[in-house]
Every structure is written in structure tokens, then in C-alpha cells.
Design a protein around this motif. Structure first.
Motif, PDB file in Angstrom:
ATOM      1  N   ARG A   1     -70.969 -32.449  -6.024  1.00 39.52           N
ATOM      2  CA  ARG A   1     -69.620 -32.156  -6.486  1.00 39.52           C
ATOM      3  C   ARG A   1     -68.780 -33.423  -6.335  1.00 39.52           C
ATOM      4  NH1 ARG A   1     -67.274 -27.511  -7.838  1.00 39.52           N
ATOM      5  NH2 ARG A   1     -65.052 -27.335  -7.523  1.00 39.52           N
ATOM      6  N   THR A   2     -68.037 -33.759  -7.382  1.00 38.93           N
ATOM      7  CA  THR A   2     -67.217 -34.964  -7.354  1.00 38.93           C
ATOM      8  C   THR A   2     -65.857 -34.678  -6.724  1.00 38.93           C
ATOM      9  OG1 THR A   2     -66.133 -34.611  -9.483  1.00 38.93           O
ATOM     10  CG2 THR A   2     -68.294 -35.702  -9.522  1.00 38.93           C
ATOM     11  N   ASP A   3     -65.116 -35.741  -6.425  1.00 36.58           N
ATOM     12  CA  ASP A   3     -63.762 -35.589  -5.895  1.00 36.58           C
ATOM     13  C   ASP A   3     -62.836 -34.900  -6.900  1.00 36.58           C
ATOM     14  OD1 ASP A   3     -64.544 -36.843  -3.576  1.00 36.58           O
ATOM     15  OD2 ASP A   3     -63.723 -38.795  -4.137  1.00 36.58           O
ATOM     16  N   ALA A   4     -63.193 -34.974  -8.184  1.00 36.60           N
ATOM     17  CA  ALA A   4     -62.389 -34.346  -9.233  1.00 36.60           C
ATOM     18  C   ALA A   4     -62.768 -32.885  -9.448  1.00 36.60           C
ATOM     19  CB  ALA A   4     -62.547 -35.118 -10.536  1.00 36.60           C
ATOM     20  N   GLY A   5     -63.743 -32.386  -8.656  1.00 38.00           N
ATOM     21  CA  GLY A   5     -64.126 -30.992  -8.750  1.00 38.00           C
ATOM     22  C   GLY A   5     -65.256 -30.701  -9.723  1.00 38.00           C
ATOM     23  N   LEU A   6     -65.827 -31.713 -10.315  1.00 35.43           N
ATOM     24  CA  LEU A   6     -66.934 -31.517 -11.251  1.00 35.43           C
ATOM     25  C   LEU A   6     -68.258 -31.489 -10.498  1.00 35.43           C
ATOM     26  CD1 LEU A   6     -65.811 -34.126 -13.909  1.00 35.43           C
ATOM     27  CD2 LEU A   6     -65.478 -31.661 -14.000  1.00 35.43           C
ATOM     28  N   SER A   7     -69.181 -30.718 -10.994  1.00 41.70           N
ATOM     29  CA  SER A   7     -70.521 -30.698 -10.423  1.00 41.70           C
ATOM     30  C   SER A   7     -71.448 -31.497 -11.327  1.00 41.70           C
ATOM     31  CB  SER A   7     -71.048 -29.269 -10.321  1.00 41.70           C
ATOM     32  OG  SER A   7     -70.292 -28.544  -9.387  1.00 41.70           O
ATOM     33  N   ILE A   8     -72.276 -32.319 -10.723  1.00 44.14           N
ATOM     34  CA  ILE A   8     -73.265 -33.086 -11.463  1.00 44.14           C
ATOM     35  C   ILE A   8     -74.632 -32.603 -11.005  1.00 44.14           C
ATOM     36  CG2 ILE A   8     -74.219 -35.365 -11.935  1.00 44.14           C
ATOM     37  CD1 ILE A   8     -71.426 -36.518 -11.386  1.00 44.14           C
ATOM     38  N   LEU A   9     -75.376 -32.036 -11.927  1.00 49.02           N
ATOM     39  CA  LEU A   9     -76.704 -31.523 -11.617  1.00 49.02           C
ATOM     40  C   LEU A   9     -77.723 -32.639 -11.828  1.00 49.02           C
ATOM     41  CD1 LEU A   9     -78.571 -29.162 -10.928  1.00 49.02           C
ATOM     42  CD2 LEU A   9     -78.658 -28.666 -13.378  1.00 49.02           C
ATOM     43  N   VAL A  10     -78.483 -32.933 -10.795  1.00 50.53           N
ATOM     44  CA  VAL A  10     -79.519 -33.964 -10.876  1.00 50.53           C
ATOM     45  C   VAL A  10     -80.847 -33.272 -10.574  1.00 50.53           C
ATOM     46  CG1 VAL A  10     -80.295 -36.195 -10.016  1.00 50.53           C
ATOM     47  CG2 VAL A  10     -77.844 -35.665 -10.066  1.00 50.53           C
ATOM     48  N   PRO A  11     -81.545 -32.832 -11.631  1.00 51.72           N
ATOM     49  CA  PRO A  11     -82.756 -32.049 -11.416  1.00 51.72           C
ATOM     50  C   PRO A  11     -83.996 -32.870 -11.064  1.00 51.72           C
ATOM     51  CG  PRO A  11     -82.328 -32.257 -13.752  1.00 51.72           C
ATOM     52  CD  PRO A  11     -81.170 -32.907 -13.026  1.00 51.72           C
ATOM     53  N   HIS A  12     -83.903 -34.194 -11.145  1.00 46.70           N
ATOM     54  CA  HIS A  12     -85.060 -35.040 -10.901  1.00 46.70           C
ATOM     55  C   HIS A  12     -84.744 -36.085  -9.840  1.00 46.70           C
ATOM     56  CE1 HIS A  12     -86.767 -33.273 -14.480  1.00 46.70           C
ATOM     57  NE2 HIS A  12     -85.663 -33.576 -15.124  1.00 46.70           N
ATOM     58  N   GLY A  13     -85.750 -36.547  -9.155  1.00 39.13           N
ATOM     59  CA  GLY A  13     -85.595 -37.605  -8.165  1.00 39.13           C
ATOM     60  C   GLY A  13     -85.691 -38.979  -8.817  1.00 39.13           C
TER      61      GLY A  13
END
Length: 104
Positions: A1-13
Motif C-alpha cells: 500500500r502506498t502513502d497515497a492509499g493505492l495498493s500495488i499487487l506484485v504477484p511475482h518475485g
């Protein structure tokens, strides 16, 4: 979750960088901290094999920390251009543009 409230999904390493055609670093939290060695190595390998490396806004700091901007022109969020210059004097920082396309 970013400081701006957005979620970033990172499904891979980091292994996903081995086959990625494009690697996007959307932002960066600790601008002065060194990169984790596995990330630095993965970015370097991706760059050497020709992947397009994109830093959005403060993501430029991660790419700079990986050494991929040395001797090049770059930019970042206008409020952080002086910090980028101070941390990475080997980069020609242009505060007057929205982006720099160096082809890779």
C-alpha cells in the motif's frame, strides 16, 4: 500500500525480471538507502539483456542506486531533483522535463 492509499499487487518475485521485457519501478520509499543486492543484481541483468527499465517519479532513485543511470541524463519528481543530484553526482539531472527516454 502506498502513502497515497493505492495498493500495488506484485504477484511475482525478482525471478520475473529474468524474462521481463519491461521493468517498472513505480516509486521508492527510502531514497538514500542502498538497494538490496538481489534487486540491484536483477535490475542489472535485466538491463544488460535489453529489458526496458522505467522509473516512475521516485523510482528513478532505485535505478540510479543500481548504477544504471551513471553518465546519463535523468529526471525525477521536481521536489526531489536536488536530492537526486546530491546522491548521484554522476547523473545529469534535468529538473525541467517530465521524463527522459534514453532508449533503454
Amino acid at each position: 500500500r502506498t502513502d497515497a492509499g493505492l495498493s500495488i499487487l506484485v504477484p511475482h518475485g525478482l525471478a520475473a525480471l529474468e524474462d521481463a521485457d519491461m521493468v517498472i519501478i513505480p516509486s521508492w520509499k527510502d531514497l538514500e538507502a542502498p538497494l538490496a543486492k538481489p534487486l540491484e543484481d536483477a535490475l542489472g541483468r535485466a538491463h544488460r539483456r535489453g529489458a526496458l527499465i522505467v522509473g516512475l517519479c521516485l523510482g528513478t532513485f532505485a535505478i540510479a542506486a543500481a548504477g544504471l543511470l551513471s553518465g546519463r541524463k535523468a529526471t525525477t519528481h521536481w521536489a526531489y531533483t536536488e536530492q537526486l543530484r546530491a546522491l548521484h553526482p554522476d547523473i545529469s539531472v534535468d529538473a525541467d522535463v517530465l521524463y527522459v527516454d534514453d532508449g533503454d
